[in-house]
Write an enzyme that holds these catalytic residues in place. Structure first.
Site, PDB file in Angstrom:
ATOM      1  CG  ASP A   1      -2.171   0.792   1.074  1.00  0.00           C
ATOM      2  OD1 ASP A   1      -3.259   0.227   1.246  1.00  0.00           O
ATOM      3  OD2 ASP A   1      -2.073   2.007   0.743  1.00  0.00           O
ATOM      4  CG  ASN A   2      -0.015   4.687  -2.499  1.00  0.00           C
ATOM      5  OD1 ASN A   2      -0.998   4.543  -1.761  1.00  0.00           O
ATOM      6  ND2 ASN A   2      -0.086   5.307  -3.666  1.00  0.00           N
ATOM      7  CG  LEU A   3       0.874   3.787   3.982  1.00  0.00           C
ATOM      8  CD1 LEU A   3       1.895   4.142   5.071  1.00  0.00           C
ATOM      9  CD2 LEU A   3      -0.216   2.907   4.587  1.00  0.00           C
TER      10      LEU A   3
ATOM     11  CG  PHE B   1      -8.649  -4.524  -2.149  1.00  0.00           C
ATOM     12  CD1 PHE B   1     -10.024  -4.630  -2.267  1.00  0.00           C
ATOM     13  CD2 PHE B   1      -7.962  -5.539  -1.502  1.00  0.00           C
ATOM     14  CE1 PHE B   1     -10.694  -5.733  -1.747  1.00  0.00           C
ATOM     15  CE2 PHE B   1      -8.627  -6.644  -0.986  1.00  0.00           C
ATOM     16  CZ  PHE B   1      -9.994  -6.732  -1.111  1.00  0.00           C
TER      17      PHE B   1
ATOM     18  CB  SER C   1     -17.663  -0.618  -8.816  1.00  0.00           C
ATOM     19  OG  SER C   1     -18.779   0.190  -8.536  1.00  0.00           O
TER      20      SER C   1
ATOM     21  CB  THR D   1     -19.854   2.235 -10.921  1.00  0.00           C
ATOM     22  OG1 THR D   1     -20.109   3.488 -11.510  1.00  0.00           O
ATOM     23  CG2 THR D   1     -18.490   1.756 -11.329  1.00  0.00           C
TER      24      THR D   1
ATOM     25  CE1 TYR E   1     -13.631   3.956  -8.271  1.00  0.00           C
ATOM     26  CE2 TYR E   1     -15.953   4.189  -8.837  1.00  0.00           C
ATOM     27  CZ  TYR E   1     -14.939   3.511  -8.184  1.00  0.00           C
ATOM     28  OH  TYR E   1     -15.244   2.394  -7.450  1.00  0.00           O
TER      29      TYR E   1
ATOM     30  CE  LYS F   1     -12.759   0.323  -9.181  1.00  0.00           C
ATOM     31  NZ  LYS F   1     -11.631  -0.372  -8.571  1.00  0.00           N
TER      32      LYS F   1
ATOM     33  CB  VAL G   1     -31.472  13.343   1.768  1.00  0.00           C
ATOM     34  CG1 VAL G   1     -32.115  12.279   0.884  1.00  0.00           C
ATOM     35  CG2 VAL G   1     -31.273  12.819   3.185  1.00  0.00           C
TER      36      VAL G   1
ATOM     37  NE  ARG H   1     -23.606  11.788  -5.127  1.00  0.00           N
ATOM     38  CZ  ARG H   1     -23.017  10.918  -4.306  1.00  0.00           C
ATOM     39  NH1 ARG H   1     -22.207  11.360  -3.353  1.00  0.00           N
ATOM     40  NH2 ARG H   1     -23.253   9.625  -4.395  1.00  0.00           N
TER      41      ARG H   1
HETATM   42  C1  UD1 Z   1     -20.251   5.640  -5.521  1.00  0.00           C
HETATM   43  C2  UD1 Z   1     -19.932   5.163  -6.903  1.00  0.00           C
HETATM   44  C3  UD1 Z   1     -19.450   3.745  -6.836  1.00  0.00           C
HETATM   45  C4  UD1 Z   1     -18.253   3.678  -5.934  1.00  0.00           C
HETATM   46  C5  UD1 Z   1     -18.629   4.183  -4.567  1.00  0.00           C
HETATM   47  C6  UD1 Z   1     -17.401   4.198  -3.670  1.00  0.00           C
HETATM   48  C7  UD1 Z   1     -21.093   5.821  -8.926  1.00  0.00           C
HETATM   49  C8  UD1 Z   1     -22.395   5.948  -9.600  1.00  0.00           C
HETATM   50  N1  UD1 Z   1     -21.105   5.276  -7.730  1.00  0.00           N
HETATM   51  O1  UD1 Z   1     -21.401   4.895  -5.095  1.00  0.00           O
HETATM   52  O2  UD1 Z   1     -19.080   3.282  -8.074  1.00  0.00           O
HETATM   53  O3  UD1 Z   1     -17.786   2.362  -5.882  1.00  0.00           O
HETATM   54  O4  UD1 Z   1     -19.160   5.489  -4.671  1.00  0.00           O
HETATM   55  O5  UD1 Z   1     -16.794   5.420  -3.558  1.00  0.00           O
HETATM   56  O6  UD1 Z   1     -20.083   6.181  -9.460  1.00  0.00           O
HETATM   57  N2  UD1 Z   1     -26.035  10.317  -0.578  1.00  0.00           N
HETATM   58  C9  UD1 Z   1     -26.722  11.338   0.062  1.00  0.00           C
HETATM   59  N3  UD1 Z   1     -25.994  12.232   0.796  1.00  0.00           N
HETATM   60  C10 UD1 Z   1     -24.641  12.159   0.933  1.00  0.00           C
HETATM   61  C11 UD1 Z   1     -23.949  11.106   0.279  1.00  0.00           C
HETATM   62  C12 UD1 Z   1     -24.684  10.209  -0.486  1.00  0.00           C
HETATM   63  O7  UD1 Z   1     -27.939  11.432  -0.024  1.00  0.00           O
HETATM   64  O8  UD1 Z   1     -24.042  13.020   1.608  1.00  0.00           O
HETATM   65  C13 UD1 Z   1     -26.801   9.319  -1.348  1.00  0.00           C
HETATM   66  C14 UD1 Z   1     -26.430   9.244  -2.813  1.00  0.00           C
HETATM   67  O9  UD1 Z   1     -27.219  10.114  -3.574  1.00  0.00           O
HETATM   68  C15 UD1 Z   1     -26.714   7.782  -3.109  1.00  0.00           C
HETATM   69  C16 UD1 Z   1     -26.470   7.054  -1.795  1.00  0.00           C
HETATM   70  O10 UD1 Z   1     -26.502   8.057  -0.810  1.00  0.00           O
HETATM   71  O11 UD1 Z   1     -28.056   7.618  -3.433  1.00  0.00           O
HETATM   72  C17 UD1 Z   1     -25.133   6.347  -1.752  1.00  0.00           C
HETATM   73  O12 UD1 Z   1     -24.122   7.269  -2.124  1.00  0.00           O
HETATM   74  P1  UD1 Z   1     -22.556   6.922  -1.987  1.00  0.00           P
HETATM   75  O13 UD1 Z   1     -22.291   6.366  -0.639  1.00  0.00           O
HETATM   76  O14 UD1 Z   1     -21.792   8.116  -2.413  1.00  0.00           O
HETATM   77  O15 UD1 Z   1     -22.333   5.718  -3.004  1.00  0.00           O
HETATM   78  P2  UD1 Z   1     -22.700   5.606  -4.566  1.00  0.00           P
HETATM   79  O16 UD1 Z   1     -22.844   6.922  -5.192  1.00  0.00           O
HETATM   80  O17 UD1 Z   1     -23.828   4.658  -4.681  1.00  0.00           O
END
Ligand code: UD1
Length: 344
Positions: free
Chosen positions: A33-35, A83, A127, A129, A152, A156, A220, A298
């Protein structure tokens, strides 16, 4: 003693949980790991849980010579779990080249070095994604890959293609690609967990920091989606459950149980949970209120996605065991532990 396994990114969030499970299963682990997004104290946590201190090399997987030296000095590594990668979606839009270098060159280096050192298999962290917004839910591994919404996400997809092309060109090793849904929570001991750098972008660390008062309120992102309560739906998977699937994948490749030289599995629970449901589960499980407000969507968010995990269930014999309700409490316990340790 079982075989020697190299875990790149082994001090990271999913990596550290996987090192614990590998050691518990008797594997001999070396972490690289590069930390850049973790710290070496994680190794103390791994040792506390498993009673074994893994070997650790502070090294960037972009450094091919360094990797080559590591393999030469540690002969007998049989498998790799890769990872190490940059993972912030927003940052990847700002710094695409950093993401392409960190996430692509590192994999290429490993794949090029594997045959020279007799390494038989590589597990790759992918992922959900790659599915974008799936047309059919729950999503299976055969669903079409959709255009990536960020560099990102693109890394993947390209990583998966690099592995596929290399394997089908006749490479002398196997691979298992694991497509994670949304890993959350921490080890039940609260000795290891997620340590986000700066302001968390992901939901759960932001939520637990808000519950502790580190952040004023949780935003949210949208309540006007086509879902029962209007907030986005994800498949939140317990990180320790997720880690266990890696041990099964490594064993499968090294004991020649793979049905194909390349296999792909979804790792999720099969259950979709909305943002508002997750907040509710947190409040119920911990008795702590989370101040939140609904804000706009978002950019780049997927409306709803959850896994069809049947292939992993049947073929790997792996099933996510922990419920979201219990898992969210482990995230809280970890947040409390961080406070005890004076880390925010
Ligand atoms: C994202 C990436 C995923 C990646 C993961 C890890 C995309 C589409 N998704 O997942 O590939 O592996 O991050 O970093 O690229 N939310 C809120 N408020 C917040 C934060 C999040 O409402 O402050 C909501 C988001 O809109 C989403 C859910 O929570 O609906 C999960 O968000 P998040 O934890 O950021 O993960 P993903 O976006 O699903």
């Amino acid at each position: 003693m079982k075989q020697k396994i190299l875990v790149t990114g082994g001090t990271g969030y999913i990596g550290s949980h996987t090192v614990v499970e590998l050691q518990n299963a008797g594997y001999d682990v070396i972490i690289v790991d590069n930390l850049s997004n973790s710290n070496a104290e994680v190794i103390d946590g791994i040792e506390k849980i498993s009673g074994i201190r893994p070997l650790f090399a502070e090294l960037d997987c972009n450094d091919k010579e360094g990797l080559n030296k590591l393999f030469t000095e540690n002969p007998g590594i049989k498998g790799i779990i890769h990872f190490a990668a940059s993972k912030a979606v927003g940052e990847s839009v700002q710094k695409p080249l950093l993401y392409y270098r960190n996430n692509l060159v590192t994999l290429i280096n490993l794949l090029e070095l594997m045959p020279q050192h007799g390494i038989e298999g590589i597990v790759f962290s992918s992922s959900c994604t790659v599915y974008g917004q799936p047309d059919i839910l729950p999503v299976t591994e055969d669903a079409p890959i959709k255009p990536a919404l960020s560099p990102y996400g693109n890394t993947k997809q390209i990583n998966e293609e690099i592995i596929r092309d290399t394997i089908y060109a006749g490479a002398d090793f196997k691979s298992i690609i694991l497509r994670y849904f949304n890993p959350i929570g921490a080890h039940p001991s609260a000795e290891i967990g997620e340590l986000p750098n700066g302001v968390p972008q992901n939901l759960v660390p932001f939520l637990t920091q808000t519950a502790l008062g580190i952040r004023k309120e949780l935003s949210v992102f949208g309540d006007d989606y086509d879902t029962p309560d209007g907030s986005c739906i994800r498949d939140y998977i317990n990180v320790a459950d997720l880690a266990k699937a890696h041990v099964i994948a490594i064993e499968r490749m090294l004991e020649n149980k793979s049905e194909d030289k390349l296999e792909i599995f979804n790792l999720g629970t099969g259950r979709g949970v909305s943002v508002l449901e997750l907040i509710n589960a947190f409040e119920k499980g911990t008795g702590v209120k989370v101040p939140y407000k609904i804000v706009g969507r978002r950019e780049g968010d997927i409306e709803k996605v959850w896994a069809n995990p049947e292939r992993a269930n049947k073929v790997l014999g792996w099933t996510a065991k922990e419920s979201v309700e219990d898992t969210i409490v482990t995230a809280w316990n970890w947040q409390l532990k961080l406070r005890e340790r004076g880390i925010q």
